[in-house]
Design a protein around this motif. Structure first.
Motif: not given
Length: 604
Positions: A309-311, A323-325, A368-371, A379-380
């Motif tokens: 995760t990066d949430l 939404y960071s990435r 698993a991150t913000g969209g 995102e894979g």
């Protein structure tokens, strides 16, 4: 250097002018894999001017000089005599010298498929009979870039098996195809100079690497069987705010949306020991890793990837995340690319076309991150084979202050590192070559679509009160016989297979320290794998399950209905008549007592 051409390609033999013909022929036999002299060499392609073994004649006497081409012909057809080379490439497409390997089941299946993209007859452009074909309706090859670019959404990377079809689709049918793994290390065995750092030559020096965006990918889609798998994983972040990591267990299947595509289906997530904070993750040594892989294999699963995760919560009232990435920051950091490359090197892809027996990897990375809509997105990714080589040979480093940049190490007295380049466009629109110090990591990344099915699939049963997930002690969720007894008491299903079909429960039964069932659980795992209730009932009557029941009854939890699916046939009265644990000091008291012998508090 003398070039020798055979039915299986050209090889270069190093020799001296004064070298005898017999010595030269021994080098040829060794290079081409002949055990004896089961071949003939000629100076002309039409089999004239045969060179025979002689201890008296030298190469200079036969007027063989540097750069000459000689022609080798086996004395008998390849594969029919033990004296000739092993050249089974016409059917199996295996290069000379490649080891015999057993590829994954999905690879063996896709090799046998036609793979062509069939099109219907165009009513306006096709003017031939129904049985005819023209350029407007003839089947396309699976690697047709125009077709892939016009899919919705467009496909930037062809599948790996489509890439193999492209390599083997020429007139030679892939007879000379060999997928070489990149090496960034100095070749050993060079005796013409002192070892590095005192000396190096063009023979042992690794080639410079120019990074290119990989045109193919080993996995074309990642699919979670159902939302529950991902939701239970995200629960850790929801409850603590700390980042979390897990390993994806599932299987590889055919992805029919892309020609000859492969899909990684995720059936469970195993969470290893780790230390997570709001902005970092540290993976700890896992003593149970080997057992987990063994149990997964008996369930028909394998480790297919990892997820983290990066949430960061943006608005707790709305439930939105930051939404960071994105294209203005990065999709994967250099450190994450190095970690992904490390995992991919641990899980190589078995390949018959590689002299090493493996090429690339099917191991995937999920973030698993913000969209863009400030909701949680999955995102894979994979990293390219070039990145895997740089990581394997310890040539790639992350940048401390710029997560989107990597850095190719410089050579030192301990390690020689080849030059790494990438191509870019300057401010005048010209293509230039840059040294990868630093290196934009987008050259190393391959994106993979991550999806959830419209109709959920359940390899394991879903319960409203599931068994706790391993290594979540920080949440107060522990795997012990008290939690097992609680799980059994709250599960109202009358089908034993539904109760026991929980990945984390099965791992607990095998890895717990009180009553490990590693050597006696194979029948139950087979029942879960095949969804066979009769096999599960057979195992339920075993002594092992009876012991598990007895251990559950000693923790003071009233397990209503235990006699319905247990092996003891006892009642709840039997459970209450057993030893009980004090809820205040956890002391184990003798049956029949109402107060704790240690703290004297009443039984609750």
């Amino acid at each position: 250097i003398i070039r020798v051409q055979s039915p299986d390609g050209v090889k270069r033999i190093t020799a001296t002018k004064r070298e005898t013909v017999a010595t030269f022929l021994k080098k040829v036999a060794k290079e081409f894999g002949f055990r004896n002299n089961g071949f003939s060499i000629y100076t002309n392609r039409n089999r004239t001017g045969e060179i025979t073994a002689s201890q008296n004649k030298s190469l200079s006497l036969l007027k063989i000089k540097h750069g000459d081409m000689l022609f080798l012909y086996p004395l008998s057809p390849a594969g029919t005599s033990s004296e000739t080379m092993d050249t089974s490439v016409s059917q199996n497409l295996r290069p000379v010298g490649a080891p015999q390997v057993v590829e994954d089941e999905i690879d063996q299946y896709l090799i046998k498929q036609d793979g062509k993209i069939y099109r219907n007859r165009d009513q306006q452009l096709c003017h031939h009979s129904p049985l005819g074909k023209c350029v407007h309706c003839v089947p396309l090859e699976p690697f047709d870039e125009d077709y892939l670019n016009h899919l919705e959404p467009p496909v930037k990377h062809m599948s790996f098996h489509a890439y193999i079809r492209k390599l083997t689709g020429g007139a030679d049918k892939g007879k000379f195809v060999a997928l070489e793994n990149i090496s960034c290390k100095i070749k050993s065995g060079c005796e013409g100079h002192p070892p590095w750092p005192e000396g190096i030559c063009t023979k042992c020096q690794p080639s410079a690497i120019t990074l290119n965006r990989q045109k193919y990918r080993h996995v074309d889609n990642i699919m979670f069987e159902n939302h529950t798998i991902a939701d239970r994983f995200l629960d850790f972040w929801r409850k603590t705010g700390n980042q979390h990591l897990g390993y994806l267990y599932g299987r590889y299947t055919e992805h029919k949306d892309i020609p000859l595509g492969i899909r990684a289906e995720v059936a469970a997530i195993y969470e290893p020991p780790q230390i997570g904070t709001q902005n970092s993750l540290e993976i700890l040594d896992d003593p149970k890793a080997e057992v987990v892989d063994e149990i997964a294999a008996k369930l028909g699963l394998r480790k297919v990837g990892w997820i983290f995760t990066d949430l960061v919560s943006e608005d707790t009232r709305k439930g939105t995340v930051r939404y960071s990435r994105n294209k203005d920051t990065y999709y994967l950091s250099a450190e994450e690319c190095i970690t992904a490359g490390y995992f991919q090197n641990q899980q190589p892809n078995i390949c018959r076309l590689s002299p090493d027996g493996h090429f690339g990897s099917k191991f995937v990375t999920v973030v698993a991150t913000g969209g863009p809509d400030n909701q949680v997105h999955f995102e894979g990714y994979q990293v390219s084979n070039q990145c895997m080589a740089l990581v394997r040979d310890e040539c790639l480093l992350p940048c401390r202050d710029a997560p989107e940049l990597g850095y190719a190490k410089e050579s030192s007295s301990e390690q020689y590192v080849p030059d790494v380049f990438y191509k870019d466009i300057d401010k005048f629109g010209n293509e230039i070559t840059q040294l990868a110090r630093p290196l934009p990591v987008e050259y190393l990344i391959i994106d993979i679509t991550t999806t959830f099915p419209k109709d959920p699939v359940y390899t394991f049963s879903i319960s409203q009160n599931p068994f706790p997930i391993e290594n979540r002690d920080v949440l107060g969720e522990t795997q012990d016989f008290h939690s097992l007894a609680t799980y059994l008491s709250q599960n109202t299903s009358s089908i034993f297979l539904d109760i026991i079909s929980d990945f984390h429960l099965l791992l607990f039964l095998v890895t717990n320290e009180v009553m490990p069932l590693r050597d006696s659980i194979s029948l139950l795992l087979e029942a879960v794998r095949t969804k066979n209730e009769e096999l599960a009932q057979t195992w339920k009557k075993s002594e092992q399950w009876a012991t598990i029941e007895q251990l559950c009854s000693t923790v003071g939890v009233q397990i209503s209905g235990l006699q319905d699916y247990g092996a003891m046939g006892g009642s709840t009265h039997a459970a209450s008549a057993a030893m009980w644990a004090c809820q205040h000091c956890t002391y184990m008291n003798q049956p029949g007592t109402d107060h704790c012998e240690m703290c004297s508090l009443p039984r609750t």
